[in-house]
Design a protein around this motif. Structure first.
Motif, PDB file in Angstrom:
ATOM      1  N   LEU A 141      37.258  52.843  42.556  1.00 26.31           N
ATOM      2  CA  LEU A 141      36.581  51.732  43.220  1.00 26.31           C
ATOM      3  C   LEU A 141      35.699  51.055  42.176  1.00 26.31           C
ATOM      4  O   LEU A 141      34.784  51.673  41.634  1.00 26.31           O
ATOM      5  CB  LEU A 141      35.747  52.230  44.389  1.00 26.31           C
ATOM      6  N   CYS A 142      36.009  49.808  41.878  1.00 27.27           N
ATOM      7  CA  CYS A 142      35.316  49.086  40.807  1.00 27.27           C
ATOM      8  C   CYS A 142      34.733  47.788  41.334  1.00 27.27           C
ATOM      9  O   CYS A 142      35.169  47.257  42.354  1.00 27.27           O
ATOM     10  CB  CYS A 142      36.273  48.760  39.664  1.00 27.27           C
ATOM     11  N   VAL A 179      37.252  45.895  43.683  1.00 31.28           N
ATOM     12  CA  VAL A 179      38.644  46.160  43.337  1.00 31.28           C
ATOM     13  C   VAL A 179      38.909  47.647  43.534  1.00 31.28           C
ATOM     14  O   VAL A 179      38.092  48.481  43.152  1.00 31.28           O
ATOM     15  CB  VAL A 179      38.926  45.774  41.865  1.00 31.28           C
ATOM     16  N   LEU A 180      40.051  47.979  44.130  1.00 31.02           N
ATOM     17  CA  LEU A 180      40.461  49.366  44.308  1.00 31.02           C
ATOM     18  C   LEU A 180      41.757  49.562  43.537  1.00 31.02           C
ATOM     19  O   LEU A 180      42.780  48.940  43.841  1.00 31.02           O
ATOM     20  CB  LEU A 180      40.659  49.689  45.788  1.00 31.02           C
ATOM     21  N   LEU A 181      41.705  50.411  42.512  1.00 27.57           N
ATOM     22  CA  LEU A 181      42.855  50.686  41.657  1.00 27.57           C
ATOM     23  C   LEU A 181      43.402  52.063  41.979  1.00 27.57           C
ATOM     24  O   LEU A 181      42.641  53.017  42.115  1.00 27.57           O
ATOM     25  CB  LEU A 181      42.458  50.636  40.180  1.00 27.57           C
ATOM     26  N   TYR A 200      43.462  47.048  46.572  1.00 29.30           N
ATOM     27  CA  TYR A 200      42.571  46.181  47.333  1.00 29.30           C
ATOM     28  C   TYR A 200      41.838  45.280  46.355  1.00 29.30           C
ATOM     29  O   TYR A 200      41.432  45.719  45.279  1.00 29.30           O
ATOM     30  CB  TYR A 200      41.580  47.014  48.142  1.00 29.30           C
ATOM     31  N   LEU A 201      41.664  44.046  46.756  1.00 25.98           N
ATOM     32  CA  LEU A 201      40.962  43.088  45.922  1.00 25.98           C
ATOM     33  C   LEU A 201      40.239  42.109  46.830  1.00 25.98           C
ATOM     34  O   LEU A 201      40.856  41.486  47.685  1.00 25.98           O
ATOM     35  CB  LEU A 201      41.961  42.340  45.031  1.00 25.98           C
ATOM     36  N   ASN A 202      38.923  42.016  46.671  1.00 24.46           N
ATOM     37  CA  ASN A 202      38.133  41.059  47.426  1.00 24.46           C
ATOM     38  C   ASN A 202      37.541  40.079  46.421  1.00 24.46           C
ATOM     39  O   ASN A 202      36.669  40.429  45.628  1.00 24.46           O
ATOM     40  CB  ASN A 202      37.030  41.762  48.219  1.00 24.46           C
ATOM     41  N   ALA A 203      38.042  38.859  46.461  1.00 20.72           N
ATOM     42  CA  ALA A 203      37.622  37.862  45.479  1.00 20.72           C
ATOM     43  C   ALA A 203      36.181  37.421  45.687  1.00 20.72           C
ATOM     44  O   ALA A 203      35.524  36.988  44.743  1.00 20.72           O
ATOM     45  CB  ALA A 203      38.544  36.649  45.541  1.00 20.72           C
ATOM     46  N   TYR A 204      35.657  37.523  46.906  1.00 20.41           N
ATOM     47  CA  TYR A 204      34.284  37.062  47.170  1.00 20.41           C
ATOM     48  C   TYR A 204      33.242  38.060  46.703  1.00 20.41           C
ATOM     49  O   TYR A 204      32.203  37.682  46.179  1.00 20.41           O
ATOM     50  CB  TYR A 204      34.111  36.770  48.655  1.00 20.41           C
ATOM     51  N   LEU A 207      45.129  40.735  37.557  1.00 22.21           N
ATOM     52  CA  LEU A 207      44.273  41.895  37.315  1.00 22.21           C
ATOM     53  C   LEU A 207      45.095  43.105  36.878  1.00 22.21           C
ATOM     54  O   LEU A 207      44.718  43.835  35.958  1.00 22.21           O
ATOM     55  CB  LEU A 207      43.467  42.219  38.571  1.00 22.21           C
ATOM     56  N   SER A 208      46.229  43.317  37.528  1.00 18.31           N
ATOM     57  CA  SER A 208      47.104  44.436  37.179  1.00 18.31           C
ATOM     58  C   SER A 208      47.601  44.316  35.745  1.00 18.31           C
ATOM     59  O   SER A 208      47.565  45.290  34.981  1.00 18.31           O
ATOM     60  CB  SER A 208      48.280  44.488  38.149  1.00 18.31           C
ATOM     61  N   SER A 209      48.046  43.134  35.365  1.00 18.26           N
ATOM     62  CA  SER A 209      48.532  42.962  33.994  1.00 18.26           C
ATOM     63  C   SER A 209      47.394  43.076  32.978  1.00 18.26           C
ATOM     64  O   SER A 209      47.598  43.609  31.878  1.00 18.26           O
ATOM     65  CB  SER A 209      49.247  41.621  33.844  1.00 18.26           C
TER      66      SER A 209
END
Length: 192
Positions: A39-40, A94-96, A86-90, A58-60
């Protein structure tokens, strides 16, 4: 044929052709690969950085950084099972997901991400790893606690009562909107 004891001869005859009869059969269980979730938080001064965020970009970016820091072994080890879940732009959360055996390679490469490049623009940023968990649910629980702590810190750092009331009103309004959405979904389900 008489040179082999009867028990060994029976094993040779009953053994499938794909297996060596001299090696005792072993019980094979399906291999289960476990994953860990990082979780970042993407921290940037420029708000356009988070708004231009895309999971493929983001993945690349993470894969390229792992390749740059850990070489071909790191790239190959982390390419299997790696995903942006998961990715929340606001909020920049980020969940990797990555394989448990190689999560330290991903984790150690994150500090080397210093910019986000998207659509020809380059935005300075960095990743703050908040939590490493075994399931998405544990990461969600941690994120709730983290947001509560951050909200308390924000309320304590208010300089006057007007700021505090504005923050409390904003939080209350967002909670009421969520409750209205849930009640409207329940009413729609009841009508069907």
């Amino acid at each position: 044929m008489a040179l082999l004891p009867s028990s060994l001869w029976d094993r040779v005859r009953s053994c499938p052709k794909s297996q060596d009869p001299w090696i005792p059969p072993q019980k094979t269980l399906g291999t289960r690969y476990t994953h860990l979730y990082l979780l970042c938080e993407l921290v940037s001064d420029d708000s356009r950085c988070r708004l231009s965020l895309d999971d493929r970009v983001l993945s690349s970016l993470v894969r390229d950084t792992i390749s740059r820091v850990h070489g071909t072994f790191g790239a190959a080890a982390c390419s299997i099972g790696f995903a942006v879940r998961y990715l929340n732009a606001y909020t920049g959360i980020v969940l990797l997901r990555c394989r448990k055996e190689f999560y330290q390679l991903v984790w150690s490469a994150l500090p080397f991400i210093t910019y986000l490049e998207n659509k020809g623009h380059r935005y300075p940023c960095f990743f703050n790893t908040l939590h490493v968990g075994g399931t998405i649910r544990t990461c969600q629980k941690f994120l709730i606690q983290y947001n509560r702590r951050q909200l308390l810190i924000l309320l304590q750092n208010c300089t006057d009562e007007g700021e505090r009331e504005a923050i409390q009103k904003s939080v209350t309004r967002s909670c009421l909107l969520e409750e209205e959405e849930e009640s409207s979904e329940e009413a729609a389900e009841a009508m069907e």
